[in-house]
Design a protein around this motif. Structure first.
Motif, PDB file in Angstrom:
ATOM      1  N   LYS A 333     -54.509   9.808  27.118  1.00 10.35           N
ATOM      2  CA  LYS A 333     -53.588   9.792  25.976  1.00 10.35           C
ATOM      3  C   LYS A 333     -52.716  11.043  25.949  1.00 10.35           C
ATOM      4  O   LYS A 333     -51.531  10.981  25.605  1.00 10.35           O
ATOM      5  N   ARG A 334     -53.285  12.172  26.304  1.00 10.15           N
ATOM      6  CA  ARG A 334     -52.509  13.416  26.320  1.00 10.15           C
ATOM      7  C   ARG A 334     -51.359  13.312  27.322  1.00 10.15           C
ATOM      8  O   ARG A 334     -50.229  13.721  27.032  1.00 10.15           O
ATOM      9  N   ARG A 337     -48.509  11.203  26.058  1.00  9.12           N
ATOM     10  CA  ARG A 337     -47.684  11.851  25.038  1.00  9.12           C
ATOM     11  C   ARG A 337     -46.783  12.937  25.626  1.00  9.12           C
ATOM     12  O   ARG A 337     -45.678  13.172  25.131  1.00  9.12           O
ATOM     13  N   LEU A 338     -47.251  13.613  26.670  1.00 10.62           N
ATOM     14  CA  LEU A 338     -46.555  14.807  27.153  1.00 10.62           C
ATOM     15  C   LEU A 338     -45.680  14.596  28.378  1.00 10.62           C
ATOM     16  O   LEU A 338     -44.751  15.381  28.614  1.00 10.62           O
ATOM     17  N   ARG A 433     -51.494   0.417  25.729  1.00  9.35           N
ATOM     18  CA  ARG A 433     -52.398   0.917  24.705  1.00  9.35           C
ATOM     19  C   ARG A 433     -53.802   1.077  25.262  1.00  9.35           C
ATOM     20  O   ARG A 433     -54.221   0.313  26.136  1.00  9.35           O
TER      21      ARG A 433
END
Length: 474
Positions: A333-334, A337-338, A433
């Motif tokens: 997930k990190r 996002r990045l 997801r």
């Protein structure tokens, strides 16, 4: 002060150079620099040069050496030389999609061993042997091969290069490489070269000249107090200073690009300044993938992708019951996002490499867990890279045990995974997801969902299933 022009497709690679040694600085200035001075000429071995990528057009340029205007021979206008590059203007490559479907990684010396020897000896693998196995590689769905270094070098692994412009004779030399390249392209396979440009070998002529006190070559390295910077404190691998050796490196990459190499993997990419890799990527106009252990955030705009070691370690630990589902999901997930989506798509996912123990060994020879690792690298966001021998579950511990000779007797074994890998290659999944269900990681797109567990489950049916995974249609 010749200008050398190379054409590749719809763009031109220009080598600007002067033979006069500057006391302070030399620049090439022109309308392509808005007549400012951002392009500095650096020592390139025999002269001072700068490499520039330009589309077709009419350009004005001149040199400034220690503030003095210098012109080439040839036509001039208004105090500038004139450079005319003919042709139509084409769209420059933009990476917004996955560049390769799947990559087969080969440790060249060990893919086709011809003689006995120790783990650090040269055992005779060569490029001719690889060429003869291209159909085998293609049959598993691979559309690219990645070769560990093949230049003339000091050791069996060839990460200590002494000549970047020639292929090691032990591997068949330049002729064998060109034949391999041509045969690969005929089969629709692209070729990715490993570039050890973080450091050279200590026997490289440039480093020997630097140790002998040559003032120009000395700036290519970090030499001080009777010692020098090295890779991992290995004396035969002195670190290059890209501030002064960068233009020379660009010339090396251009040489192989013009021969037809499709992409480059940058060894020890995390040890090279992101600004230089950004310059190199924009100059060469071909994919660059950097080796980055740990967080790739600083390189997200510098290269097209990285070897995604930040995901590799938690993946193996998760399957080996050493971390929780939450810990693996946090890393995934990190990154979502990045990091830019196209960067993730072109970052390599793998179960093991020539720098890690073999995954089947780390997972205690549990074939089902190993298959789950392969499912992940083929279905998560990225480009799968299979290390040679994974298809026959070749074992191996830490370097150099992870570089054993390929076991060709096992490719027809009922337990070999060639067909399983081919089925994975045929799937196209774009996860949107992540869902955590106890010790189960679930991710999905509009068509498929993937379940990955570190505890055996009664997974059945689906497109593919095993004790620790299932791929289902939605």
């Amino acid at each position: 002060m010749p200008v050398t022009v190379f054409r590749d497709g719809g763009v031109y690679f220009i080598r600007f150079s002067v033979s006069r040694r500057p006391r302070r600085a030399a620049f090439v200035v022109g309308n392509f620099t808005a007549f400012m001075k951002p392009i500095e000429l650096e020592f390139c071995g025999s002269d001072y040069c700068a490499y520039v990528l330009l589309p077709p057009g009419k350009y004005y340029y001149r040199y400034l050496i220690d503030g003095e205007v210098i012109l080439d021979d040839g036509s001039t206008e208004n105090g500038f030389n004139v450079l005319k590059l003919s042709g139509f203007v084409r769209k420059v490559r933009e990476v917004r999609r996955r560049l390769f479907s799947a990559i087969y990684g080969i440790f060249v010396d060990r893919f086709g061993c011809k003689r006995e020897g120790g783990p650090r000896d040269r055992l005779g693998g060569d490029l001719v042997f690889i060429r003869d196995r291209l159909s085998y590689i293609r049959s598993m769905g691979f559309d690219a091969i990645y070769l560990t270094p093949i230049f003339r070098a000091m050791s069996y692994h060839r990460y200590d290069v002494i000549d970047y412009l020639n292929i090691d004779d032990d591997l068949g030399g330049n002729k064998a490489f060109k034949e391999l390249l041509r045969s690969a392209h005929d089969l629709g396979i692209k070729l990715i070269l490993d570039l050890p440009i973080h450091h050279t070998g200590s026997e490289h002529p440039a480093f020997k000249a630097a140790l002998n006190g040559d003032p120009e070559y000395s700036r290519w390295y970090y030499i001080y107090d009777g010692d020098y910077e090295k890779f991992m404190n290995v004396k035969r691998m002195p670190k290059l200073n890209m501030k002064f050796a960068g233009e020379w490196v660009k010339g090396i990459v251009l040489h192989w690009s013009l021969i037809g190499v499709d992409a480059f993997r940058i060894d020890v990419g995390a040890g090279i300044p992101p600004w230089f890799l950004w310059e190199l990527k924009n100059f060469i106009n071909k994919p660059l993938i950097a080796e980055v252990w740990g967080d790739p955030f600083l390189w997200r705009n510098a290269v097209d992708g990285v070897m995604n070691y930040q995901v590799w370690e938690p993946l193996i630990k998760f399957l080996d019951n050493k971390i929780s589902t939450d810990e693996l999901a946090y890393v995934l997930k990190r990154q979502l996002r990045l990091l830019p989506r196209y960067f993730l798509l072109n970052s390599w996912l793998f179960a093991d490499t020539h720098d890690t123990p073999r995954a089947i060994t780390m997972l205690n020879n549990d074939i089902e867990k190993f298959k789950a690792a392969l499912v992940f690298i083929y279905t998560w966001i990225g480009t799968p890279m299979l290390y040679y021998g994974d298809e026959v579950m070749l074992e191996g511990g830490l370097d150099p045990d992870n570089r054993r000779c390929m076991d060709w007797k096992r490719i027809n074994d009922p337990n070999s995974l060639g067909n399983f890998i081919a089925k994975l290659t045929s799937l196209t999944i774009a996860p949107k997801r992540i869902v955590i269900n106890s010790n189960e990681l679930i991710y999905y797109d509009d068509e498929y969902e993937v379940h990955l567990s570190n505890e055996p489950r009664s997974y059945r049916d689906g497109l593919l299933s095993g004790s620790y995974f299932i791929i289902r249609s939605r």
